[in-house]
Write a protein that holds these residues in place. Structure first.
Motif, PDB file in Angstrom:
ATOM      1  N   UNK A   1       0.803  -1.212   0.000  1.00 14.21           N
ATOM      2  CA  UNK A   1       0.000   0.000   0.000  1.00 14.21           C
ATOM      3  C   UNK A   1       0.843   1.272   0.000  1.00 14.21           C
ATOM      4  N   UNK A   2       0.155   2.393   0.098  1.00 12.50           N
ATOM      5  CA  UNK A   2       0.795   3.708   0.101  1.00 12.50           C
ATOM      6  C   UNK A   2       1.938   3.750   1.118  1.00 12.50           C
ATOM      7  N   UNK A   3       3.039   4.347   0.707  1.00 17.15           N
ATOM      8  CA  UNK A   3       4.213   4.426   1.572  1.00 17.15           C
ATOM      9  C   UNK A   3       4.820   5.821   1.499  1.00 17.15           C
ATOM     10  N   UNK A   4       5.741   6.088   2.410  1.00 16.77           N
ATOM     11  CA  UNK A   4       6.546   7.292   2.314  1.00 16.77           C
ATOM     12  C   UNK A   4       7.575   7.111   1.200  1.00 16.77           C
ATOM     13  N   UNK A   5       8.211   8.188   0.731  1.00 21.25           N
ATOM     14  CA  UNK A   5       9.205   8.046  -0.329  1.00 21.25           C
ATOM     15  C   UNK A   5      10.330   7.083   0.062  1.00 21.25           C
ATOM     16  N   UNK A   6      10.908   6.434  -0.930  1.00 22.25           N
ATOM     17  CA  UNK A   6      12.039   5.533  -0.695  1.00 22.25           C
ATOM     18  C   UNK A   6      13.276   6.331  -0.306  1.00 22.25           C
ATOM     19  N   UNK A   7      13.481   7.443  -0.982  1.00 18.07           N
ATOM     20  CA  UNK A   7      14.612   8.316  -0.693  1.00 18.07           C
ATOM     21  C   UNK A   7      14.325   9.683  -1.288  1.00 18.07           C
ATOM     22  N   UNK A   8      15.210  10.638  -1.027  1.00 19.61           N
ATOM     23  CA  UNK A   8      15.021  11.961  -1.581  1.00 19.61           C
ATOM     24  C   UNK A   8      16.376  12.591  -1.872  1.00 19.61           C
ATOM     25  N   UNK A   9      16.375  13.812  -2.356  1.00 17.39           N
ATOM     26  CA  UNK A   9      17.581  14.513  -2.784  1.00 17.39           C
ATOM     27  C   UNK A   9      17.993  15.539  -1.720  1.00 17.39           C
ATOM     28  N   UNK A  10      19.230  15.984  -1.748  1.00 16.85           N
ATOM     29  CA  UNK A  10      19.743  16.838  -0.663  1.00 16.85           C
ATOM     30  C   UNK A  10      18.949  18.110  -0.413  1.00 16.85           C
ATOM     31  N   UNK A  11      18.373  18.721  -1.444  1.00 19.44           N
ATOM     32  CA  UNK A  11      17.681  20.004  -1.259  1.00 19.44           C
ATOM     33  C   UNK A  11      16.206  19.843  -0.896  1.00 19.44           C
TER      34      UNK A  11
END
Length: 530
Positions: A167-177
């Motif tokens: 199901x819906x999840x938080x992001x796997x990863x993100x970028x520095x900014x």
């Protein structure tokens, strides 16, 4: 990407056609289908849900005989002027909800919108006065027509195998900014959300309706010998499974489980590639030699977009990373509408989205010219988690189930004799690869993009009255009725709408890895370097 996995057993524990022997009470039988007129006024979505609750779908009409027969049924009614069918008409193209081919039409000559499509009239229905079709507003309330395709009252369902996305999840990863780093999300990156729990609980309820309520196949209360579940070793897939089972068995309380401790002993269960598959890596490297990939890399618009994204994210961006950019932007803006999303980055959404679609297509072998004689659409699917290896795991499970049905006293059949429901709780990439192995041409069955949260596909193994096994494959998209997609599988289109198991096996041969040691085959790249 290959996922390590672990095995997990669920712990919860008229006239012509009237034929009550073949159809539910009150339905009519003709042309190898059961038909029912719903005289309660509903929207098309409500009408479809009502049909599903009775074991059918909104009706698809595939020939003039069926059209004439339905109009005979409607003529006996005196409730509505319009009757919804299970069809849509969008941009001049028609489709049926149940997946039947859209090969026959009977438009009312006074309906202008089938020639000049109206975005407000995208549903199809019958106008009682003319016995012909009209485009209709889907949210208006009308009567409707249900059908049960190829009704199989006397056929026997012997096994259901399912694979779903979490199901819906938080992001796997993100970028520095990005202002929304792991600390912003309650459980960090990549974790199931409350929304995801609700989505899988709802999917469990829909699966319960078909396999417990309507088909009386799985027991209404949990029996350990009937069900077996595999989960990838990620909290989001394990929690999704737990939430799904609460809905499926209609017991327990829908609370968010705590984070699950992942055991150190991690295996490579049936149906999935080894964690590191050299064959897959070589194939994906060869993709970079295709004219499609080279043309994109040399495209100035693509280069400009990548430069802008790199500047805005402060990230060492690659072609593959675009999917992460798209996924995180989608979650932050389109799902949760977070206020601090970078508007300059969001302004590139259309380009990011179309590029991410290319990543998904090429990662699954779609739309690529051969290199060194390699057909990417089959070779990549063979090695991807959820692709050919999983497809053949399903086939072998079906073959074993049939063997044990005929040889129940065999010692190897002790567990298979009682097994009814086999489940894989996995990821979007699992479904994408499986769709490729089924011959679908788009990453979300019939749409581009990542398969939706909590979407699922079920493989039903049936035996007909002649003791011949056949398949029925159902697609369960998020917040939509289930669709019979059997006829969409390459090599499975038959005149009677079923896919005999032998036919399914034959069409799947091109997706079968070598018969020997899968691990050894996965590391053997010699044939790819010729």
């Amino acid at each position: 990407m290959s996922y390590k996995l672990k095995k997990l057993i669920v712990l919860f524990g008229f006239f012509v056609g009237a034929n009550s022997q073949q159809c539910p009470n009150g339905w009519f039988y003709n042309y190898n289908k059961c038909w029912f007129i719903q005289n309660t006024r509903m929207t098309q979505t409500q009408a479809e849900q009502s049909c599903i609750s009775q074991g059918g779908t909104l009706a698809a009409i595939t020939n003039a005989f069926e059209n004439d027969y339905i109009n005979q049924l409607i003529a006996q009614q005196n409730t509505c002027d319009y009757y919804f069918l299970g069809g849509t008409w969008i941009n001049g193209k028609g489709s049926w909800i149940n997946g039947d081919p859209f090969i026959y039409t009977k438009w009312d000559k006074n309906d202008p919108y089938h020639q000049q499509p109206n975005p407000n009239k995208t549903c199809i229905g019958i106008y009682r006065e003319t016995d012909a079709w009209r485009t209709m507003t889907c949210t208006d309330q009308h009567c409707s027509v249900c059908s049960i395709e190829k009704f199989v009252k006397n056929d026997e369902l012997v096994l259901v195998q399912a694979v779903w996305r979490h199901g819906d999840r938080s992001p796997i990863r993100s970028w520095p900014t990005d202002p929304y780093q792991a600390s912003y999300w309650p459980d960090g990156f990549g974790q199931l959300t409350i929304r995801g729990i609700e989505q899988h609980n709802n999917l469990g309820k829909k699966l319960r309706e078909r396999y417990i309520t309507n088909l009386s196949f799985v027991s209404p209360t949990y029996k350990t010998e009937e069900i077996y579940v595999l989960c990838t070793n990620f909290n989001r897939t394990i929690q999704s499974m737990l939430s799904n089972m609460v809905g499926f068995y209609n017991v327990g309380q829908l609370n968010k489980p705590g984070l699950v401790g992942i055991p150190n002993k991690i295996g490579n269960p049936m149906g999935f590639a080894p964690p590191s598959c050299a064959r897959e890596n070589v194939l994906l490297n060869l993709v970079e030699q295709t004219p499609q990939y080279k043309n994109l890399m040399n495209n100035q618009s693509y280069q400009n977009m990548m430069a802008k994204i790199k500047k805005l994210t402060d990230w060492d961006l690659t072609f593959q990373n675009v999917v992460t950019i798209e996924d995180t932007l989608y979650i932050e803006h389109f799902v949760y509408n977070l206020p601090l999303v970078n508007q300059d980055l969001l302004a590139l959404w259309r380009e990011i989205n179309s590029t991410a679609d290319l990543v998904l297509d090429w990662d699954n072998g779609w739309g690529l010219s051969p290199v060194q004689g390699i057909n990417f659409s089959t070779e990549i699917s063979k090695v991807k988690d959820g692709g050919g290896i999983l497809l053949w795991a399903f086939i072998e499970q079906m073959q074993a189930k049939l063997y044990c049905k005929n040889n129940p006293s065999n010692a190897s059949c002790n567990s298979l004799n009682s097994l009814k429901y086999f489940v894989y709780s996995a990821h979007d990439s699992t479904l994408e690869a499986l769709f490729a192995a089924l011959g679908f041409k788009r990453s979300d069955y019939n749409e581009d993009g990542i398969p939706q949260y909590s979407s699922a596909i079920t493989f039903e193994l049936w035996i007909d009255t002649n003791q011949s096994p056949y398949l029925k494959v159902m697609w369960w998209p998020l917040d939509q009725p289930a669709k019979d997609v059997t006829q969409s599988i390459s090599g499975c289109y038959t005149s009677n709408g079923t896919c005999p198991l032998d036919t399914f096996i034959t069409r799947s041969l091109s997706y079968m890895p070598d018969n020997g040691d899968t691990n050894a085959w996965c590391q053997n790249t010699t044939v790819l370097k010729q």
